[in-house]
Design an enzyme around this catalytic site. Structure first.
Site, PDB file in Angstrom:
ATOM      1  N   ASP A 241      10.068  71.701 -41.967  1.00 46.47           N
ATOM      2  CA  ASP A 241       9.772  70.918 -40.761  1.00 46.47           C
ATOM      3  C   ASP A 241       9.166  71.867 -39.728  1.00 46.47           C
ATOM      4  O   ASP A 241       9.255  73.089 -39.868  1.00 46.47           O
ATOM      5  CB  ASP A 241      11.074  70.297 -40.216  1.00 46.47           C
ATOM      6  CG  ASP A 241      10.849  69.503 -38.929  1.00 46.47           C
ATOM      7  OD1 ASP A 241       9.819  68.812 -38.813  1.00 46.47           O
ATOM      8  OD2 ASP A 241      11.702  69.582 -38.021  1.00 46.47           O
ATOM      9  N   SER A 242       8.618  71.279 -38.680  1.00 44.21           N
ATOM     10  CA  SER A 242       8.113  72.089 -37.565  1.00 44.21           C
ATOM     11  C   SER A 242       9.244  72.895 -36.940  1.00 44.21           C
ATOM     12  O   SER A 242       8.989  73.866 -36.230  1.00 44.21           O
ATOM     13  CB  SER A 242       7.508  71.185 -36.495  1.00 44.21           C
ATOM     14  OG  SER A 242       8.516  70.346 -35.957  1.00 44.21           O
TER      15      SER A 242
ATOM     16  N   CYS B 263       8.954  66.248 -41.950  1.00 42.29           N
ATOM     17  CA  CYS B 263       8.314  66.232 -40.634  1.00 42.29           C
ATOM     18  C   CYS B 263       7.291  65.102 -40.635  1.00 42.29           C
ATOM     19  O   CYS B 263       6.328  65.134 -41.418  1.00 42.29           O
ATOM     20  CB  CYS B 263       7.623  67.583 -40.397  1.00 42.29           C
ATOM     21  SG  CYS B 263       6.740  67.677 -38.824  1.00 42.29           S
ATOM     22  N   ASN B 264       7.494  64.113 -39.783  1.00 39.08           N
ATOM     23  CA  ASN B 264       6.548  62.987 -39.708  1.00 39.08           C
ATOM     24  C   ASN B 264       5.172  63.474 -39.279  1.00 39.08           C
ATOM     25  O   ASN B 264       4.145  63.007 -39.767  1.00 39.08           O
ATOM     26  CB  ASN B 264       7.040  61.965 -38.687  1.00 39.08           C
ATOM     27  CG  ASN B 264       8.285  61.245 -39.146  1.00 39.08           C
ATOM     28  OD1 ASN B 264       8.211  60.162 -39.709  1.00 39.08           O
ATOM     29  ND2 ASN B 264       9.452  61.836 -38.917  1.00 39.08           N
ATOM     30  N   THR B 265       5.144  64.416 -38.339  1.00 38.94           N
ATOM     31  CA  THR B 265       3.872  64.875 -37.780  1.00 38.94           C
ATOM     32  C   THR B 265       3.056  65.604 -38.847  1.00 38.94           C
ATOM     33  O   THR B 265       1.864  65.346 -39.016  1.00 38.94           O
ATOM     34  CB  THR B 265       4.136  65.773 -36.548  1.00 38.94           C
ATOM     35  OG1 THR B 265       5.047  65.091 -35.683  1.00 38.94           O
ATOM     36  CG2 THR B 265       2.866  66.066 -35.805  1.00 38.94           C
TER      37      THR B 265
ATOM     38  N   GLU C  22      15.610  71.547 -30.403  1.00 35.32           N
ATOM     39  CA  GLU C  22      15.405  72.952 -30.797  1.00 35.32           C
ATOM     40  C   GLU C  22      16.393  73.876 -30.082  1.00 35.32           C
ATOM     41  O   GLU C  22      16.691  74.965 -30.547  1.00 35.32           O
ATOM     42  CB  GLU C  22      13.963  73.391 -30.505  1.00 35.32           C
ATOM     43  CG  GLU C  22      12.926  72.823 -31.466  1.00 35.32           C
ATOM     44  CD  GLU C  22      13.044  73.356 -32.884  1.00 35.32           C
ATOM     45  OE1 GLU C  22      13.173  74.572 -33.060  1.00 35.32           O
ATOM     46  OE2 GLU C  22      13.033  72.526 -33.813  1.00 35.32           O
TER      47      GLU C  22
ATOM     48  N   CYS D 246      10.703  60.694 -35.881  1.00 35.11           N
ATOM     49  CA  CYS D 246      10.627  62.155 -35.796  1.00 35.11           C
ATOM     50  C   CYS D 246      11.977  62.652 -36.297  1.00 35.11           C
ATOM     51  O   CYS D 246      13.024  62.134 -35.884  1.00 35.11           O
ATOM     52  CB  CYS D 246      10.396  62.587 -34.355  1.00 35.11           C
ATOM     53  SG  CYS D 246      10.646  64.361 -34.089  1.00 35.11           S
ATOM     54  N   THR D 247      11.957  63.639 -37.193  1.00 34.36           N
ATOM     55  CA  THR D 247      13.206  64.046 -37.831  1.00 34.36           C
ATOM     56  C   THR D 247      14.155  64.786 -36.880  1.00 34.36           C
ATOM     57  O   THR D 247      15.322  64.990 -37.213  1.00 34.36           O
ATOM     58  CB  THR D 247      12.926  64.914 -39.073  1.00 34.36           C
ATOM     59  OG1 THR D 247      12.083  66.017 -38.690  1.00 34.36           O
ATOM     60  CG2 THR D 247      12.246  64.107 -40.160  1.00 34.36           C
ATOM     61  N   HIS D 248      13.669  65.158 -35.708  1.00 37.21           N
ATOM     62  CA  HIS D 248      14.579  65.750 -34.717  1.00 37.21           C
ATOM     63  C   HIS D 248      15.496  64.679 -34.097  1.00 37.21           C
ATOM     64  O   HIS D 248      16.602  64.995 -33.658  1.00 37.21           O
ATOM     65  CB  HIS D 248      13.797  66.420 -33.582  1.00 37.21           C
ATOM     66  CG  HIS D 248      13.216  67.765 -33.931  1.00 37.21           C
ATOM     67  ND1 HIS D 248      12.163  67.919 -34.799  1.00 37.21           N
ATOM     68  CD2 HIS D 248      13.546  69.019 -33.507  1.00 37.21           C
ATOM     69  CE1 HIS D 248      11.864  69.213 -34.898  1.00 37.21           C
ATOM     70  NE2 HIS D 248      12.695  69.897 -34.122  1.00 37.21           N
TER      71      HIS D 248
HETATM   72  N1  DGL Z   1      10.428  66.867 -36.709  1.00 35.53           N
HETATM   73  C1  DGL Z   1       9.022  66.677 -36.415  1.00 35.53           C
HETATM   74  C2  DGL Z   1       8.592  65.281 -36.802  1.00 35.53           C
HETATM   75  O1  DGL Z   1       9.267  64.624 -37.567  1.00 35.53           O
HETATM   76  C3  DGL Z   1       8.773  67.059 -34.995  1.00 35.53           C
HETATM   77  C4  DGL Z   1       7.337  67.352 -34.730  1.00 35.53           C
HETATM   78  C5  DGL Z   1       7.094  68.308 -33.609  1.00 35.53           C
HETATM   79  O2  DGL Z   1       7.403  69.477 -33.771  1.00 35.53           O
HETATM   80  O3  DGL Z   1       6.564  67.869 -32.588  1.00 35.53           O
HETATM   81  O4  DGL Z   1       7.544  64.830 -36.405  1.00 35.53           O
END
Ligand code: DGL
Length: 283
Positions: A23-24, A86-88, A164, A196-198
């Site tokens: 993930d990001s 990560c969706n993005t 984060e 968003c996975t966060h």
């Molecule tokens: N967890 C990421 C997602 O699902 C976050 C993306 C980001 O870092 O902006 O999109």
């Protein structure tokens, strides 16, 4: 080598290989915990690109380049599948990644279909990054499932940064969430897609704001089920009953990352620096 696993570039030796999840940043841990719950016998490698988060405000070229770099690090470490948690990164880079990656790639996108099938009020809210909401994937999902349903797309800048820092319940996080959610509730939204996975780490606060009647949809369980299916299809599921290794890597400072990942994962873990020698070395 079986016929099906040969097609995917996998051999029976891959049974023992880990699954790579990235993930990001730390958000993909919400997917990792589901994968670990559904596949407790599998070794896992988690990569948090926290040194470059958030991806949501980055341009597409940067996200594609990071996705390829991390995927190659994971492949060199011998993974038998890659999960883009990560969706993005999925909406920006998944097509390119799948075009060259020799192992199965499982990705994640906002759960608009189940939300459209669940809502009673006819208004659903999709919470995600700007990049995700502006993507053709989300446009396609809205066109497919938005006929009878009012779909509100809500970008949530700065929430990723709060997670984060493991600030899951702070005044600032609450204020940000109220700013995003209260107008959606006023518009009648009763179903909230965590795109968003966060955001699953904020479910407690989200639930406090939306009230218990709202439905909150986290696609992590569905993603983990897909991982199970892909491993079974390729006949590379690890047989049970052996010690399992879960390793964590971050592109951010390892000490800070260890504290945050330990807080989110639920017990103390050591986070290693993200580089090829560290990844290749077996624990
Ligand atoms: N967890 C990421 C997602 O699902 C976050 C993306 C980001 O870092 O902006 O999109």
């Amino acid at each position: 080598m079986t016929k099906r696993s040969a097609a995917a570039g996998l051999s029976d030796a891959n049974l023992n290989a880990p699954i790579g999840v990235f993930d990001s940043g730390v958000g993909g841990l919400s997917v990792l915990r589901e994968i670990h719950s559904q596949l407790p016998e599998e070794d896992l490698i988690y990569v948090a690109d926290s040194g470059n988060a958030p991806y949501g405000e980055r341009d597409a070229g940067f996200i594609e380049q990071r996705t390829e770099t991390i995927a190659r690090l994971l492949l060199n470490a011998g993974v038998k599948a890659i999960v883009v948690a990560c969706n993005t990164a999925t909406v920006v880079a998944i097509g390119k990644l799948r075009s060259w990656c020799p192992v199965p790639v499982v990705a994640i996108e906002p759960a608009i279909k189940p939300a459209a099938q669940t809502t009673k009020s006819g208004v659903i809210a999709v919470l995600a990054t700007r990049q995700t909401l502006a993507s053709p994937n989300v446009a396609r999902l809205c066109a497919a499932y938005g006929n009878a349903v009012d779909i509100r797309l809500q970008a949530c800048p700065r929430l990723v940064e709060q997670v984060e820092k493991a600030e899951l319940e702070s005044t600032k996080t609450r204020a940000l969430l109220e700013g995003y959610l209260l107008p959606l509730l006023a518009a009648g939204a009763d179903t909230f897609v965590l795109g968003c996975t966060h955001y699953p780490f904020l479910t407690g606060l989200i639930r406090e704001i939306t009230g218990s009647h709202a439905v909150i949809i986290d696609p992590a369980t569905a993603v983990a089920k897909e991982v199970v299916r892909r491993l079974a299809d390729n006949r590379v599921r690890q047989p049970p009953q052996r010690p399992v290794s879960i390793r964590f890597f971050s592109s951010a400072d390892s000490t800070g990352a260890s504290a945050v990942i330990s807080a989110l994962w639920g017990y103390s873990v050591t986070v290693e620096p993200l580089n090829q020698p560290a990844l290749k070395c077996r624990p």
